[in-house]
Design an enzyme around this catalytic site. Structure first.
Site: not given
Length: 364
Positions: A63, A123
């Site tokens: 990520d 997130e």
């Protein structure tokens, strides 16, 4: 470049959600000289495919997004972007994937083709799902995907996971109550939205407590707003919280109970109660047989219990076999803290694990 150099360069340019121009430019710069096909399967996502002429591929996810946090580490390579920080280790995740790319590029042959997936918006925006929906895993015949996360609650270099539920399914819960304001001296002329919200809140907590204690779940509320003055009934109220569970039947039971409670309170108070749920993330659910295959290649400790936090790696697991593992970087400050930092030796351990999987993983 080295693992540490990549991590430190990326740490200085944190970007949020899908707005990642500098991060993507850095990744492309590192990957461009390597023998791979670089492409974007979805908005702000980046993939690198290494073709060894095999009938199937393994995928590895990293990520990319940071957090809206003002850094307070004092590091010489601290964030250059005010109010943004890699406070969740994603800079390290990308660095490990880039190191894997360099090792894969130097291999004469591997038992699988390799697909690296650099993902935005972990997130907040669920950046994994659009990548899954793009069809990239079918196109490149990916048979399994792997993800790592730095974890300050584990000692340095320790690798840990758990079969089945590892991280929970989640949804944000918002209750909006509409009543009618009246002076407290004439309360019978109004509809008290604050009272309705409070009754629903207490009932919601009671619903959660009805479940057996051994069933991991969480239903908590952190924000309640209502009214304008102390001597008038609130015309409206808003309650914000989160619902989390590992098993879909438990999650669905709680959600249905909240909906039923809202209808009950509305009937009793005359107020309108409207519930809204975010889409949220599914639970991270590790296939036991996939974990067992990796345990045969590397020492993996079993976590004592699942974590009541979320991760959108779970979307990949809805599309294909996927395994999520923690890489110990502790003792270290908590994830999402303004002073989060870690010993970079953890990155070497993580990169070595990824390389072992790339070299030796087999279903046989």
């Amino acid at each position: 470049m080295t693992l540490s150099q990549d991590r430190r360069a990326l740490h200085q340019i944190p970007e949020l959600e899908r707005e990642l121009p500098q991060t993507l430019a850095y990744l492309r710069q590192v990957l461009a000289p390597l023998p791979c096909r670089i492409f974007s399967p979805a908005e702000s996502a980046l993939c690198a495919f290494f073709d060894f002429g095999r009938p199937s591929a393994l995928a590895f996810r990293a990520d990319m997004d940071a957090l809206p946090v003002t850094e307070k580490t004092g590091l010489t390579f601290a964030s250059r972007h005010p109010g943004r920080m890699h406070a969740c280790g994603h800079d390290g995740h990308m660095a490990m994937a880039l190191e894997l790319a360099r090792r894969v590029a130097g291999a004469a042959t591997l038992p699988h083709n390799i697909l690296l997936v650099f993902q935005p918006a972990e997130e907040t925006g669920g950046g994994a799902k659009p990548i899954c929906d793009s069809g990239v895993f079918t196109q490149y015949r990916v048979e399994a995907i792997f993800g790592l996360h730095l974890w300050p609650e584990l000692s340095l270099g320790r690798i840990a996971s758990i079969p089945g539920g590892m991280m929970c399914r989640s949804a944000e819960v918002t209750l909006t109550v509409t009543g009618h304001s009246a002076h407290v001296a004439h309360a019978e002329e109004g509809l008290d939205a604050l009272e309705a919200a409070a009754r629903w809140y207490l009932g919601a907590l009671a619903l959660e407590r009805e479940l057996p204690p051994e069933e991991p779940r969480l239903l908590k509320f952190g924000k309640l707003t209502a009214g304008t003055v102390r001597n008038a009934l609130a015309a409206s109220a808003r309650l914000e919280g989160t619902l989390r569970a590992f098993r879909d039947p438990v999650f669905d039971r709680l959600r249905q109970g909240l909906d039923r409670l809202a209808r009950q309170i509305a009937g009793e108070t005359g107020c309108a109660l409207d519930l809204a749920y975010s889409e949220g993330y599914p639970a991270v659910w590790n296939p036991p047989e996939l974990l067992a295959r990796v345990e045969a290649l590397w020492p993996v400790d079993r976590l004592e219990k699942p974590a009541l936090i979320t991760e959108d790696f779970s979307w990949y697991q809805r599309y294909l076999p996927g395994l999520f593992l923690f890489v110990g970087c502790g003792p270290a400050p908590a994830l999402h803290a303004a002073d989060f930092q870690f010993d970079e030796k953890a990155l070497t351990v993580g990169a070595d694990l990824l390389w072992r999987i790339a070299e030796e993983f087999s279903w046989n």
